[in-house]
Design a protein around this motif. Structure first.
Motif, PDB file in Angstrom:
ATOM      1  N   PRO A   2       3.849  65.286  12.859  1.00 46.05           N
ATOM      2  CA  PRO A   2       3.915  66.738  13.096  1.00 46.05           C
ATOM      3  C   PRO A   2       5.315  67.289  12.851  1.00 46.05           C
ATOM      4  CG  PRO A   2       2.669  65.661  14.830  1.00 46.05           C
ATOM      5  CD  PRO A   2       3.267  64.569  14.012  1.00 46.05           C
ATOM      6  N   GLY A   3       5.371  68.441  12.243  1.00 49.78           N
ATOM      7  CA  GLY A   3       6.643  69.073  11.962  1.00 49.78           C
ATOM      8  C   GLY A   3       7.214  69.757  13.190  1.00 49.78           C
ATOM      9  N   PHE A   4       8.289  70.487  12.978  1.00 47.78           N
ATOM     10  CA  PHE A   4       8.932  71.206  14.082  1.00 47.78           C
ATOM     11  C   PHE A   4       8.707  72.697  13.895  1.00 47.78           C
ATOM     12  CE2 PHE A   4      12.403  73.415  16.148  1.00 47.78           C
ATOM     13  CZ  PHE A   4      12.501  72.761  17.365  1.00 47.78           C
ATOM     14  N   GLY A   5       8.406  73.377  14.997  1.00 46.50           N
ATOM     15  CA  GLY A   5       8.224  74.824  14.929  1.00 46.50           C
ATOM     16  C   GLY A   5       7.040  75.191  14.057  1.00 46.50           C
ATOM     17  N   LEU A   6       7.285  76.054  13.068  1.00 48.00           N
ATOM     18  CA  LEU A   6       6.205  76.535  12.214  1.00 48.00           C
ATOM     19  C   LEU A   6       5.846  75.565  11.100  1.00 48.00           C
ATOM     20  CD1 LEU A   6       7.283  80.290  11.890  1.00 48.00           C
ATOM     21  CD2 LEU A   6       5.584  79.288  13.451  1.00 48.00           C
ATOM     22  N   LYS A   7       6.657  74.543  10.923  1.00 49.29           N
ATOM     23  CA  LYS A   7       6.394  73.595   9.834  1.00 49.29           C
ATOM     24  C   LYS A   7       5.324  72.604  10.284  1.00 49.29           C
ATOM     25  CE  LYS A   7       8.671  70.693   6.400  1.00 49.29           C
ATOM     26  NZ  LYS A   7       7.782  71.214   5.373  1.00 49.29           N
ATOM     27  N   LYS A   8       4.290  72.437   9.440  1.00 47.53           N
ATOM     28  CA  LYS A   8       3.123  71.653   9.845  1.00 47.53           C
ATOM     29  C   LYS A   8       3.421  70.158   9.897  1.00 47.53           C
ATOM     30  CE  LYS A   8      -1.826  71.234   8.894  1.00 47.53           C
ATOM     31  NZ  LYS A   8      -2.935  71.677   8.013  1.00 47.53           N
ATOM     32  N   HIS A   9       4.094  69.631   8.871  1.00 45.85           N
ATOM     33  CA  HIS A   9       4.338  68.189   8.802  1.00 45.85           C
ATOM     34  C   HIS A   9       5.759  67.895   8.324  1.00 45.85           C
ATOM     35  CE1 HIS A   9      -0.179  68.205   8.257  1.00 45.85           C
ATOM     36  NE2 HIS A   9      -0.030  67.342   9.254  1.00 45.85           N
ATOM     37  N   ARG A  10       6.186  66.705   8.600  1.00 44.51           N
ATOM     38  CA  ARG A  10       7.423  66.149   8.054  1.00 44.51           C
ATOM     39  C   ARG A  10       7.206  64.648   7.874  1.00 44.51           C
ATOM     40  NH1 ARG A  10      10.242  63.823  12.523  1.00 44.51           N
ATOM     41  NH2 ARG A  10       9.352  64.498  14.518  1.00 44.51           N
ATOM     42  N   LEU A  11       8.175  63.977   7.238  1.00 41.20           N
ATOM     43  CA  LEU A  11       8.023  62.556   6.934  1.00 41.20           C
ATOM     44  C   LEU A  11       9.046  61.712   7.685  1.00 41.20           C
ATOM     45  CD1 LEU A  11       7.571  62.676   3.035  1.00 41.20           C
ATOM     46  CD2 LEU A  11       5.775  62.535   4.781  1.00 41.20           C
ATOM     47  N   VAL A  12       8.607  60.552   8.125  1.00 35.91           N
ATOM     48  CA  VAL A  12       9.510  59.498   8.591  1.00 35.91           C
ATOM     49  C   VAL A  12       9.119  58.230   7.842  1.00 35.91           C
ATOM     50  CG1 VAL A  12       9.901  60.503  10.865  1.00 35.91           C
ATOM     51  CG2 VAL A  12       8.021  58.885  10.535  1.00 35.91           C
ATOM     52  N   ALA A  13      10.064  57.308   7.705  1.00 37.52           N
ATOM     53  CA  ALA A  13       9.785  56.079   6.966  1.00 37.52           C
ATOM     54  C   ALA A  13      10.629  54.950   7.527  1.00 37.52           C
ATOM     55  CB  ALA A  13      10.061  56.272   5.475  1.00 37.52           C
TER      56      ALA A  13
ATOM     57  N   VAL B  72       7.855  63.086  -2.445  1.00 37.50           N
ATOM     58  CA  VAL B  72       8.825  62.401  -1.598  1.00 37.50           C
ATOM     59  C   VAL B  72       8.173  61.181  -0.955  1.00 37.50           C
ATOM     60  CG1 VAL B  72      10.303  62.599   0.426  1.00 37.50           C
ATOM     61  CG2 VAL B  72      10.131  64.505  -1.201  1.00 37.50           C
ATOM     62  N   ALA B  73       6.962  61.349  -0.427  1.00 37.98           N
ATOM     63  CA  ALA B  73       6.255  60.228   0.191  1.00 37.98           C
ATOM     64  C   ALA B  73       5.993  59.124  -0.822  1.00 37.98           C
ATOM     65  CB  ALA B  73       4.940  60.721   0.802  1.00 37.98           C
ATOM     66  N   GLN B  74       5.575  59.487  -2.012  1.00 38.02           N
ATOM     67  CA  GLN B  74       5.287  58.494  -3.045  1.00 38.02           C
ATOM     68  C   GLN B  74       6.558  57.785  -3.500  1.00 38.02           C
ATOM     69  OE1 GLN B  74       3.295  60.876  -5.991  1.00 38.02           O
ATOM     70  NE2 GLN B  74       1.458  61.169  -4.703  1.00 38.02           N
ATOM     71  N   GLY B  75       7.638  58.545  -3.620  1.00 37.11           N
ATOM     72  CA  GLY B  75       8.894  57.940  -4.054  1.00 37.11           C
ATOM     73  C   GLY B  75       9.435  56.943  -3.040  1.00 37.11           C
ATOM     74  N   LEU B  76       9.363  57.280  -1.757  1.00 37.19           N
ATOM     75  CA  LEU B  76       9.823  56.360  -0.712  1.00 37.19           C
ATOM     76  C   LEU B  76       8.936  55.120  -0.645  1.00 37.19           C
ATOM     77  CD1 LEU B  76      10.687  58.912   2.116  1.00 37.19           C
ATOM     78  CD2 LEU B  76      12.312  57.399   0.949  1.00 37.19           C
ATOM     79  N   THR B  77       7.643  55.309  -0.791  1.00 38.09           N
ATOM     80  CA  THR B  77       6.727  54.167  -0.767  1.00 38.09           C
ATOM     81  C   THR B  77       7.014  53.216  -1.915  1.00 38.09           C
ATOM     82  OG1 THR B  77       5.003  55.500   0.286  1.00 38.09           O
ATOM     83  CG2 THR B  77       4.303  53.474  -0.823  1.00 38.09           C
ATOM     84  N   ALA B  78       7.198  53.765  -3.107  1.00 34.78           N
ATOM     85  CA  ALA B  78       7.476  52.932  -4.280  1.00 34.78           C
ATOM     86  C   ALA B  78       8.782  52.173  -4.131  1.00 34.78           C
ATOM     87  CB  ALA B  78       7.508  53.804  -5.529  1.00 34.78           C
ATOM     88  N   ALA B  79       9.720  52.736  -3.356  1.00 36.96           N
ATOM     89  CA  ALA B  79      11.021  52.089  -3.176  1.00 36.96           C
ATOM     90  C   ALA B  79      10.999  51.024  -2.083  1.00 36.96           C
ATOM     91  CB  ALA B  79      12.080  53.141  -2.850  1.00 36.96           C
ATOM     92  N   GLY B  80       9.864  50.903  -1.355  1.00 39.90           N
ATOM     93  CA  GLY B  80       9.779  49.843  -0.358  1.00 39.90           C
ATOM     94  C   GLY B  80       9.800  50.303   1.076  1.00 39.90           C
TER      95      GLY B  80
END
Length: 668
Positions: A268-279, A253-261
């Motif tokens: 940091p993620g929410f609750g038990l989830k370690k990470h999430r993405l913003v762009a 997902v990170a690579q696809g968003l980067t390639a798209a511009g």
């Protein structure tokens, strides 16, 4: 629909006319070339509700994707952190800046509900002087939407959102493919639910969007929602500095968003989830001028029928001052002045343009009328069903094929035999047909009066615009005597066939069609059976609450005589008898006893409406060619024009919007 001449990827060239239920799958020898319309990837027209299973902990589960819709431990706080904060929307709301949000995966609707609640909490109090303009435009794509019943369960799960859940549930869309727009919170919030495949849906959208929610099931379970094609589509739709938020932290997902511009950040993620993405969308040098998002301050609409006043109403809702000009002395002087009209969909095997437009338009028009009634306007109407009978055995076989192939949900369309239909209508019919449970009828003249009452609309009657010129950057209208009537940067011609008097290029495009409707007072004819809902076949009838039975209508292309005719009354009675022998009424003896009305409708060469800006003539728009379907689709087409004027994303599929533009029939 017409004959298929040729095909290319995702589109066909149709030859019309596409005139409705009676012309489905029939090519005519005198047909005129219509338009390229991308429908092959739309089929089927119908959709099925999602299979939702509720677990013991209260979380909804999708057996189709093998995943939960949301975590019972997360809920609203998770939505706020991931999507609202991830896209910096509360600050945007507080600043009073309009927000266009696109979500991939409506699912439960919880992300939208949370965004709606946040908007109401943070946005400044509106000035209601000219109505409440839409400051939050939220689009959401969903291939498998929830049913209304499943959606309402959220009201018990999240009591703080219950009023919003109920308000949206009251306007729940019909289960058909396409764009379904709903006005909420008095018009401040506009939700457009897009039912269909995500790749098709993204191709049908135009920019600009300021925020994107990637809220589908995980990439592992639903890879179609996370492909490079999807990310490139988001980049095309993104305004500069548009933000993306998602639960996912997958490298793909990170690579696809980067390639798209997009500039991607792992947070940091929410609750038990370690990470999430913003762009964030990088600022790009654009090869073309970006769309203007600022609406015009004023617009002139010529024509005060349903096309003109729904257009004026759509603009006025956006706090645009609208002047409506009409040559008649009273509202509803044309076809919009009949005692009542039927709103119903068209069906086809391939989901062609007219089918898609009526299926989306029916729900939008129905909800507009209901909201006007809730605002205490007197608009006689009922949406308790319409029956469309087959006209013969061959036609019935074709409709049975549609029923078998499309599998419409019963709340939208049911193909039934004559005995079942007779019980529904309360009158014996001998042919099978369609029951459209959510279709109905309305009094057009009362609808017009309610629309015209908007404080942002002024009406000038008895004003005939004889000439239109572009002078010093403005469109100027003149009377027969040469007096200047108005000047404006934006003009909409919604005066049916009279468009050709101002734009001669429409003379060969539009045909004026005479139509006569008749009625009787049922109390004058003892023993008449009462029909519980409108009936349609070659003609139509409906029994009005005031005791009148309305029936018709004749259709005489090229005939512009407005005098009532006895022979057409006889034709209308034949159409009435063809619906049911129980509807046969005594004939009248002379012209003095007639009760009827004649008006003209404008039809285009390919039987589709003509809606959009004139090619090469900035600020000049047309809205005409509605034939006999204007009541069903005009309110939605008015949204098309208003959104275009105000730089908003489109409220109908892009291919459909292009298919209706004037240049398909006229040359620049």
């Amino acid at each position: 629909m017409g004959r298929i001449l040729a095909a290319r990827s995702g589109s066909v060239l149709l030859f019309g006319p596409i005139s409705g239920f009676f012309d489905l799958a029939i090519g005519r020898s005198n047909a005129q070339p219509a338009v390229w319309f991308d429908f092959m990837t739309i089929s089927p027209c119908a959709i099925s509700w999602a299979d939702v299973q509720w677990r013991s902990d209260g979380s909804p589960y999708s057996p189709d994707y093998g995943d939960i819709y949301y975590s019972a431990a997360g809920g609203l706080a998770e939505k706020k952190a991931v999507f609202l904060e991830g896209c910096a929307l509360p600050a945007r709301f507080a600043a009073g800046t309009p927000a266009h949000v696109l979500e991939l995966g409506f699912g439960t609707g919880l992300s939208f509900l949370t965004t709606w609640a946040s908007f109401l909490q943070h946005a400044p109090e509106p000035n209601p002087t000219h109505g409440l303009k839409p400051d939050l435009l939220f689009y959401s794509i969903e291939k498998h939407p929830w049913s209304r019943g499943d959606f309402l369960k959220l009201a018990t799960r999240w009591p703080e959102l219950a009023p919003l859940v109920v308000e949206l549930a009251e306007q729940w869309p019909d289960p058909v493919t396409g764009f379904h727009r709903r006005f909420l919170s008095g018009g401040r919030v506009v939700l457009t639910l897009v039912f269909g495949d995500v790749e098709w849906a993204l191709r049908q959208l135009d920019a600009p969007f300021h925020a994107f929610y990637l809220d589908g099931f995980s990439p592992r379970l639903n890879d179609a929602m996370w492909s490079p094609h999807i990310f490139r589509a988001l980049a095309r739709l993104a305004a500069d500095e548009a933000r993306v938020a998602t639960y996912s932290s997958a490298n793909a997902v990170a690579q696809g968003l980067t390639a798209a511009g997009f500039l991607v950040e792992k947070v940091p993620g929410f609750g038990l989830k370690k990470h999430r993405l913003v762009a964030v969308r990088r600022h790009m040098m654009r090869s073309r001028k970006p769309r203007q998002e600022k609406p015009p301050t004023s617009v002139v609409v010529i024509g005060a029928g349903i096309a003109g006043l729904t257009t004026a109403y759509a603009l006025a809702r956006r706090q645009v001052d609208v002047t409506v000009i009409d040559a008649a002395a009273t509202l509803g002087d044309g076809a919009s002045g009949n005692p009542a009209g039927v709103l119903s969909p068209l069906l086809s095997r391939d989901c062609h343009a007219a089918t898609l437009l009526t299926q989306m338009g029916l729900g939008f028009a129905r909800e507009q009328i209901k909201q006007l009634q809730q605002a205490e306007f007197s608009v006689p109407a009922a949406f308790d069903g319409v029956v469309q009978l087959a006209r013969d055995t061959i036609h019935a076989q074709r409709q049975q094929q549609i029923a078998d192939e499309q599998s419409y949900a019963p709340e939208f369309a049911q193909w039934l035999d004559s005995s079942v239909l007779s019980g529904k209508v309360g009158i014996e019919v001998t042919e099978p047909g369609w029951l459209f449970p959510s279709a109905g009828w309305v009094s057009p003249r009362d609808w017009l009066a309610a629309l015209q009452a908007h404080p942002g609309i002024s009406l000038r009657k008895n004003t005939d615009v004889a000439d239109l010129r572009f002078e010093d950057g403005l469109w100027c209208g003149y009377s027969v005597s040469g007096e200047e009537l108005f000047s404006s940067s934006c003009v909409v011609l919604a005066n049916a066939g009279a468009v050709a008097t101002l734009l001669p290029e429409f003379e060969s495009v539009l045909t004026a069609c005479r139509g006569q409707v008749d009625w009787i007072d049922r109390s004058d004819h003892l023993g008449l059976e009462l029909a519980q809902m409108p009936l349609m076949r070659e003609g139509y009838m409906l029994d009005l609450p005031d005791g009148r039975r309305l029936f018709g209508a004749s259709f005489k292309p090229g005939d512009q005589d407005l005098s009532w005719r006895f022979d057409e009354r006889m034709e209308n009675q034949e159409r009435l008898a063809a619906l049911s022998a129980d509807l046969v009424t005594p004939t009248i003896q002379d012209d003095a006893e007639h009760q009827g009305r004649v008006s003209l409708r404008a039809t285009s060469r390919d039987r589709l409406p003509i809606v959009g800006e004139m090619p090469g003539q900035s600020g000049l728009m047309v809205n005409t060619g509605h034939g006999s379907r204007g009541l069903t689709w005009c309110p939605l087409l008015a949204e098309v024009l208003a959104a275009s004027c105000c730089g908003e994303p489109n409220p109908v599929p892009r291919s459909l919007q292009l298919a209706l533009r004037p240049e398909r029939l006229i040359q620049e």
